[in-house]
Design an enzyme around this catalytic site. Structure first.
Site, mmCIF file in Angstrom:
data_model
loop_
_atom_site.group_PDB
_atom_site.id
_atom_site.type_symbol
_atom_site.label_atom_id
_atom_site.label_comp_id
_atom_site.label_asym_id
_atom_site.label_seq_id
_atom_site.Cartn_x
_atom_site.Cartn_y
_atom_site.Cartn_z
ATOM 1 N N LYS A 11 5.648 -6.330 1.391
ATOM 2 C CA LYS A 11 5.004 -7.065 2.479
ATOM 3 C C LYS A 11 5.374 -8.558 2.475
ATOM 4 O O LYS A 11 5.921 -9.066 1.499
ATOM 5 C CB LYS A 11 3.489 -6.880 2.381
ATOM 6 C CG LYS A 11 3.059 -5.427 2.600
ATOM 7 C CD LYS A 11 1.553 -5.300 2.516
ATOM 8 C CE LYS A 11 1.097 -3.867 2.764
ATOM 9 N NZ LYS A 11 -0.385 -3.775 2.705
ATOM 10 N N PHE A 59 -10.131 -4.396 10.863
ATOM 11 C CA PHE A 59 -9.089 -5.226 10.254
ATOM 12 C C PHE A 59 -7.730 -5.108 10.946
ATOM 13 O O PHE A 59 -6.763 -5.763 10.542
ATOM 14 C CB PHE A 59 -8.926 -4.880 8.766
ATOM 15 C CG PHE A 59 -8.539 -3.443 8.506
ATOM 16 C CD1 PHE A 59 -7.220 -3.019 8.614
ATOM 17 C CD2 PHE A 59 -9.504 -2.513 8.136
ATOM 18 C CE1 PHE A 59 -6.861 -1.703 8.372
ATOM 19 C CE2 PHE A 59 -9.158 -1.188 7.888
ATOM 20 C CZ PHE A 59 -7.830 -0.787 8.009
ATOM 21 N N ARG A 87 2.561 5.782 -5.768
ATOM 22 C CA ARG A 87 1.159 5.400 -5.565
ATOM 23 C C ARG A 87 0.565 4.861 -6.871
ATOM 24 O O ARG A 87 -0.165 3.869 -6.867
ATOM 25 C CB ARG A 87 0.323 6.589 -5.072
ATOM 26 C CG ARG A 87 0.792 7.217 -3.781
ATOM 27 C CD ARG A 87 0.423 6.546 -2.517
ATOM 28 N NE ARG A 87 -0.978 6.226 -2.379
ATOM 29 C CZ ARG A 87 -1.428 5.363 -1.479
ATOM 30 N NH1 ARG A 87 -0.596 4.748 -0.664
ATOM 31 N NH2 ARG A 87 -2.704 5.115 -1.375
ATOM 32 N N THR A 93 -5.583 -0.393 -3.664
ATOM 33 C CA THR A 93 -5.448 -1.359 -2.571
ATOM 34 C C THR A 93 -6.036 -2.710 -2.951
ATOM 35 O O THR A 93 -5.451 -3.753 -2.676
ATOM 36 C CB THR A 93 -6.136 -0.819 -1.304
ATOM 37 O OG1 THR A 93 -5.547 0.436 -0.973
ATOM 38 C CG2 THR A 93 -5.976 -1.772 -0.135
ATOM 39 N N ARG A 104 0.364 -4.156 -7.809
ATOM 40 C CA ARG A 104 -0.714 -4.942 -7.197
ATOM 41 C C ARG A 104 -1.489 -5.766 -8.216
ATOM 42 O O ARG A 104 -1.894 -6.888 -7.919
ATOM 43 C CB ARG A 104 -1.640 -4.037 -6.391
ATOM 44 C CG ARG A 104 -0.966 -3.579 -5.094
ATOM 45 C CD ARG A 104 -1.830 -2.663 -4.301
ATOM 46 N NE ARG A 104 -1.253 -2.372 -2.987
ATOM 47 C CZ ARG A 104 -1.463 -1.256 -2.328
ATOM 48 N NH1 ARG A 104 -2.263 -0.320 -2.828
ATOM 49 N NH2 ARG A 104 -0.900 -1.060 -1.155
ATOM 50 N N ASN A 114 -1.683 -7.743 -0.423
ATOM 51 C CA ASN A 114 -1.569 -6.859 -1.588
ATOM 52 C C ASN A 114 -0.141 -6.407 -1.884
ATOM 53 O O ASN A 114 0.077 -5.440 -2.599
ATOM 54 C CB ASN A 114 -2.536 -5.678 -1.480
ATOM 55 C CG ASN A 114 -2.217 -4.746 -0.334
ATOM 56 O OD1 ASN A 114 -1.206 -4.870 0.346
ATOM 57 N ND2 ASN A 114 -3.092 -3.778 -0.120
ATOM 58 N N HIS A 117 3.178 -1.523 0.395
ATOM 59 C CA HIS A 117 2.619 -0.349 1.077
ATOM 60 C C HIS A 117 3.387 0.853 0.574
ATOM 61 O O HIS A 117 4.583 0.770 0.305
ATOM 62 C CB HIS A 117 2.800 -0.471 2.592
ATOM 63 C CG HIS A 117 2.629 0.834 3.315
ATOM 64 N ND1 HIS A 117 1.400 1.285 3.735
ATOM 65 C CD2 HIS A 117 3.528 1.806 3.641
ATOM 66 C CE1 HIS A 117 1.560 2.477 4.311
ATOM 67 N NE2 HIS A 117 2.838 2.808 4.271
#
EC number: 2.7.4.6
Length: 142
Positions: A11, A59, A87, A93, A104, A114, A117
């Protein structure tokens, strides 16, 4: 074990902080091969389409604003049990609850920022990969 593909986004917060290489190293150390990758700057339409399942959530607008705030890296990862493995590598998250050593816990600034994705199922992986990549752009690495 089954070899599968999953989709990943690094991100804007992580791209801005020059964490692409460090995160790619995590992928490879976890046995995940990068079989497609590109940097893109999402516009609002592309971000809204990608996150359409969240459109009714409070959000949503902030998410679209964040995801269009700078370039992102999108990639396809391949490996044994790739979806589950990635994952786990990402962590929860909320980085405050993420296990030590996850992407993270080590790099995320907050729940909003964070860093990464990842697809949560084979169905979402297939949909998300197809959203950003053509079959010709995916290069299997045997």
């Amino acid at each position: 074990m089954t070899i599968e593909k999953t989709f990943s986004i690094i991100k804007p917060d992580a791209v801005k902080r020059n964490l692409i290489g460090a995160i790619y190293q995590r992928f490879e150390n976890a046995g995940l091969k990068i079989v497609a990758s590109k940097m893109v700057h999402l516009d609002a339409t592309k971000a809204q389409g990608f996150y359409a399942e969240h459109e009714e959530k409070p959000f949503f607008n902030e998410l679209v604003e964040f995801m269009t705030s700078g370039p992102v890296m999108v990639q396809v990862l391949e490996g044994e049990d790739a979806i589950h493995r990635y994952r786990e590598l990402m962590g929860t998250t909320n980085p405050e609850n993420a296990a030590c050593g996850t992407i993270r816990s080590d790099f995320a600034l907050s729940m909003r920022y964070n860093s990464v994705h990842g697809s949560d199922s084979p169905e979402s992986a297939a949909r998300e990969i197809a959203y950003f990549f053509t079959e010709d752009e995916i290069c299997p690495r045997d």
